[in-house]
Design a protein around this motif. Sequence first.
Motif, PDB file in Angstrom:
ATOM      1  N   GLY A  33       0.005  12.079  -3.713  1.00  0.00           N
ATOM      2  CA  GLY A  33      -0.969  12.510  -4.712  1.00  0.00           C
ATOM      3  C   GLY A  33      -1.442  11.329  -5.544  1.00  0.00           C
ATOM      4  N   ALA A  34      -0.677  10.234  -5.528  1.00  0.00           N
ATOM      5  CA  ALA A  34      -1.098   9.013  -6.222  1.00  0.00           C
ATOM      6  C   ALA A  34      -2.422   8.492  -5.668  1.00  0.00           C
ATOM      7  CB  ALA A  34      -0.017   7.937  -6.098  1.00  0.00           C
ATOM      8  N   TYR A  35      -2.714   8.753  -4.385  1.00  0.00           N
ATOM      9  CA  TYR A  35      -3.999   8.353  -3.817  1.00  0.00           C
ATOM     10  C   TYR A  35      -5.154   9.010  -4.564  1.00  0.00           C
ATOM     11  CZ  TYR A  35      -2.608   5.713   0.303  1.00  0.00           C
ATOM     12  OH  TYR A  35      -2.134   4.727   1.129  1.00  0.00           O
ATOM     13  N   VAL A  36      -4.979  10.282  -4.922  1.00  0.00           N
ATOM     14  CA  VAL A  36      -6.038  11.001  -5.628  1.00  0.00           C
ATOM     15  C   VAL A  36      -6.191  10.442  -7.046  1.00  0.00           C
ATOM     16  CG1 VAL A  36      -6.830  13.259  -6.419  1.00  0.00           C
ATOM     17  CG2 VAL A  36      -5.640  13.045  -4.216  1.00  0.00           C
ATOM     18  N   LEU A  37      -5.064  10.237  -7.736  1.00  0.00           N
ATOM     19  CA  LEU A  37      -5.151   9.678  -9.083  1.00  0.00           C
ATOM     20  C   LEU A  37      -5.784   8.290  -9.055  1.00  0.00           C
ATOM     21  CD1 LEU A  37      -1.827  10.638 -10.912  1.00  0.00           C
ATOM     22  CD2 LEU A  37      -3.993  11.898 -10.784  1.00  0.00           C
ATOM     23  N   ALA A  38      -5.406   7.495  -8.056  1.00  0.00           N
ATOM     24  CA  ALA A  38      -5.973   6.144  -7.962  1.00  0.00           C
ATOM     25  C   ALA A  38      -7.469   6.200  -7.696  1.00  0.00           C
ATOM     26  CB  ALA A  38      -5.260   5.353  -6.870  1.00  0.00           C
ATOM     27  N   ALA A  39      -7.885   7.083  -6.784  1.00  0.00           N
ATOM     28  CA  ALA A  39      -9.308   7.196  -6.467  1.00  0.00           C
ATOM     29  C   ALA A  39     -10.108   7.689  -7.663  1.00  0.00           C
ATOM     30  CB  ALA A  39      -9.500   8.139  -5.283  1.00  0.00           C
ATOM     31  N   ALA A  40      -9.449   8.467  -8.535  1.00  0.00           N
ATOM     32  CA  ALA A  40     -10.108   8.954  -9.751  1.00  0.00           C
ATOM     33  C   ALA A  40     -10.119   7.914 -10.864  1.00  0.00           C
ATOM     34  CB  ALA A  40      -9.414  10.230 -10.240  1.00  0.00           C
ATOM     35  N   GLY A  41      -9.513   6.761 -10.624  1.00  0.00           N
ATOM     36  CA  GLY A  41      -9.480   5.689 -11.614  1.00  0.00           C
ATOM     37  C   GLY A  41      -8.406   5.856 -12.663  1.00  0.00           C
ATOM     38  N   LEU A  42      -7.492   6.817 -12.471  1.00  0.00           N
ATOM     39  CA  LEU A  42      -6.493   7.113 -13.492  1.00  0.00           C
ATOM     40  C   LEU A  42      -5.269   6.206 -13.422  1.00  0.00           C
ATOM     41  CD1 LEU A  42      -6.673  11.010 -13.351  1.00  0.00           C
ATOM     42  CD2 LEU A  42      -7.721   9.489 -15.035  1.00  0.00           C
ATOM     43  N   LEU A  43      -5.184   5.395 -12.362  1.00  0.00           N
ATOM     44  CA  LEU A  43      -4.048   4.477 -12.240  1.00  0.00           C
ATOM     45  C   LEU A  43      -4.456   3.017 -12.426  1.00  0.00           C
ATOM     46  CD1 LEU A  43      -2.070   5.987  -9.199  1.00  0.00           C
ATOM     47  CD2 LEU A  43      -1.812   6.461 -11.648  1.00  0.00           C
ATOM     48  N   ASP A  44      -5.715   2.774 -12.726  1.00  0.00           N
ATOM     49  CA  ASP A  44      -6.161   1.389 -12.912  1.00  0.00           C
ATOM     50  C   ASP A  44      -5.369   0.716 -14.022  1.00  0.00           C
ATOM     51  OD1 ASP A  44      -7.991   1.766 -10.943  1.00  0.00           O
ATOM     52  OD2 ASP A  44      -9.767   1.754 -12.251  1.00  0.00           O
ATOM     53  N   HIS A  45      -4.862  -0.488 -13.711  1.00  0.00           N
ATOM     54  CA  HIS A  45      -4.115  -1.308 -14.670  1.00  0.00           C
ATOM     55  C   HIS A  45      -2.839  -0.605 -15.140  1.00  0.00           C
ATOM     56  CE1 HIS A  45      -7.760  -3.603 -14.525  1.00  0.00           C
ATOM     57  NE2 HIS A  45      -8.457  -2.604 -15.048  1.00  0.00           N
ATOM     58  N   ARG A  46      -2.326   0.258 -14.302  1.00  0.00           N
ATOM     59  CA  ARG A  46      -1.043   0.918 -14.570  1.00  0.00           C
ATOM     60  C   ARG A  46      -0.066   0.605 -13.448  1.00  0.00           C
ATOM     61  NH1 ARG A  46      -1.302   4.956 -18.542  1.00  0.00           N
ATOM     62  NH2 ARG A  46      -3.409   5.731 -19.012  1.00  0.00           N
ATOM     63  N   ARG A  47       1.224   0.690 -13.768  1.00  0.00           N
ATOM     64  CA  ARG A  47       2.275   0.617 -12.758  1.00  0.00           C
ATOM     65  C   ARG A  47       2.452   2.014 -12.178  1.00  0.00           C
ATOM     66  NH1 ARG A  47       8.112   0.657 -13.841  1.00  0.00           N
ATOM     67  NH2 ARG A  47       9.235  -0.109 -11.996  1.00  0.00           N
ATOM     68  N   ALA A  48       2.553   2.115 -10.851  1.00  0.00           N
ATOM     69  CA  ALA A  48       2.621   3.424 -10.212  1.00  0.00           C
ATOM     70  C   ALA A  48       3.450   3.328  -8.939  1.00  0.00           C
ATOM     71  CB  ALA A  48       1.228   3.944  -9.883  1.00  0.00           C
ATOM     72  N   THR A  49       3.960   4.484  -8.505  1.00  0.00           N
ATOM     73  CA  THR A  49       4.704   4.537  -7.249  1.00  0.00           C
ATOM     74  C   THR A  49       4.149   5.645  -6.381  1.00  0.00           C
ATOM     75  OG1 THR A  49       6.934   4.480  -6.293  1.00  0.00           O
ATOM     76  CG2 THR A  49       6.525   6.153  -7.985  1.00  0.00           C
ATOM     77  N   THR A  50       4.588   5.654  -5.132  1.00  0.00           N
ATOM     78  CA  THR A  50       4.229   6.690  -4.171  1.00  0.00           C
ATOM     79  C   THR A  50       5.284   6.652  -3.075  1.00  0.00           C
ATOM     80  OG1 THR A  50       2.435   7.581  -2.805  1.00  0.00           O
ATOM     81  CG2 THR A  50       2.729   5.196  -2.766  1.00  0.00           C
ATOM     82  N   HIS A  51       5.099   7.419  -2.019  1.00  0.00           N
ATOM     83  CA  HIS A  51       6.025   7.384  -0.891  1.00  0.00           C
ATOM     84  C   HIS A  51       6.127   5.962  -0.357  1.00  0.00           C
ATOM     85  CE1 HIS A  51       7.601   8.017   3.155  1.00  0.00           C
ATOM     86  NE2 HIS A  51       7.963   9.243   2.776  1.00  0.00           N
ATOM     87  N   TRP A  52       7.367   5.526  -0.032  1.00  0.00           N
ATOM     88  CA  TRP A  52       7.572   4.136   0.367  1.00  0.00           C
ATOM     89  C   TRP A  52       6.712   3.742   1.578  1.00  0.00           C
ATOM     90  CZ3 TRP A  52       9.149   3.424   5.357  1.00  0.00           C
ATOM     91  CH2 TRP A  52       9.781   4.508   5.991  1.00  0.00           C
ATOM     92  N   GLY A  53       6.429   4.688   2.463  1.00  0.00           N
ATOM     93  CA  GLY A  53       5.644   4.367   3.652  1.00  0.00           C
ATOM     94  C   GLY A  53       4.159   4.220   3.393  1.00  0.00           C
ATOM     95  N   TRP A  54       3.705   4.581   2.201  1.00  0.00           N
ATOM     96  CA  TRP A  54       2.280   4.552   1.882  1.00  0.00           C
ATOM     97  C   TRP A  54       1.928   3.533   0.799  1.00  0.00           C
ATOM     98  CZ3 TRP A  54      -1.644   8.187   3.577  1.00  0.00           C
ATOM     99  CH2 TRP A  54      -1.199   9.080   4.546  1.00  0.00           C
ATOM    100  N   GLY A  55       2.927   2.864   0.269  1.00  0.00           N
ATOM    101  CA  GLY A  55       2.678   1.973  -0.861  1.00  0.00           C
ATOM    102  C   GLY A  55       1.765   0.817  -0.535  1.00  0.00           C
ATOM    103  N   GLU A  56       1.956   0.196   0.633  1.00  0.00           N
ATOM    104  CA  GLU A  56       1.139  -0.967   0.993  1.00  0.00           C
ATOM    105  C   GLU A  56      -0.333  -0.582   1.124  1.00  0.00           C
ATOM    106  OE1 GLU A  56       0.892  -4.356   4.545  1.00  0.00           O
ATOM    107  OE2 GLU A  56       2.713  -3.146   4.285  1.00  0.00           O
TER     108      GLU A  56
END
Length: 334
Positions: free
Chosen positions: A112-135
Amino acid sequence: MDTPRRVLIVAYDGAQILDIACPSGALEIANGYGARPPCTVELGTLGRRAAHSSSGIVLGAERGLETVTGRLDTLIVVGGAGCEGAAADARLLEQVRRLARHSRRVASVCTGAYVLAAAGLLDHRRATTHWGWGERLAEHHPDVAVDVRPLYIRDGNVYTSAGVTSALDLTLSLIEDDHGPTLARTVARELVAPLHRSADQAQISTSLAAPPPEDGLVRDLVGHIAGHLAEDLGPAALAARAGVSPRHLTRLFRAHLGTTPARAVRVARTEAAARLVRSSGLSLAAIARRCGFGSAETLRQAFLDHYGVTGDRLRRMPDMPPARPAPAQQTPGA
């Protein structure tokens, strides 16, 4: 009457059903054990369309995202195989951005971090997601400081969690923030889950590692300590609960946990307080009360003894410091 906390879970086709069930189930149980104010949890989709989960189970939505108005306590965006399609849906992103502006806090589960990132809500923030999708997340969103090591991360009022069941760890942390460690531990036990894991700390306190299964008395006391940190946990009270003498209680704790009852309680309280310091904005005085310390100064000394740093320093550190080794136990006559 307490005004309920409004929690909205955002789903879409291809959502992972566990990402929805973990937070909604934990919050439901918290309500049942007296969370005040309680939560109302709703599932929302674009146009209130049913969401076809990645497992094939179809979930009926209670709300169309476009119709949600007013303040929300918590907005949760789930992950799943459909996350990239959801992150490319301009209408969904518009609603997520709008709802986030009216939410006390925003969270994502897994991808779900992909959606937050695409919405601009994770810009300039530290964030995590599933280890296989982080890169891939880092490649697509270079303004996001992606770190796949923690189970979950809080940056301001935005929370992101790792894969699937870490949603339960995150939700237990939110319950602890809002209602204290006792209720969070109660919910964890009801879910037959481990005593809940903090973002950057070992799953279970080393001083309260599970005793051998056959020793039910010590096992019961370990669970009682973890779930009743603000109550009387002196040796006399624990011995009375166990139906043994304080001296025998000490022998049991030394044999099965390698420590005394008093030290086990102090470590459990200190580590619970450390989680609150790092995951909430509560004052040290409020955290001290929740975790059974007499004052903020007593808690400050506990942090110095256990971690070698003050509470203020602990709050600012990027990672949880290791606990100091326990002092050597003196043998009789030494």
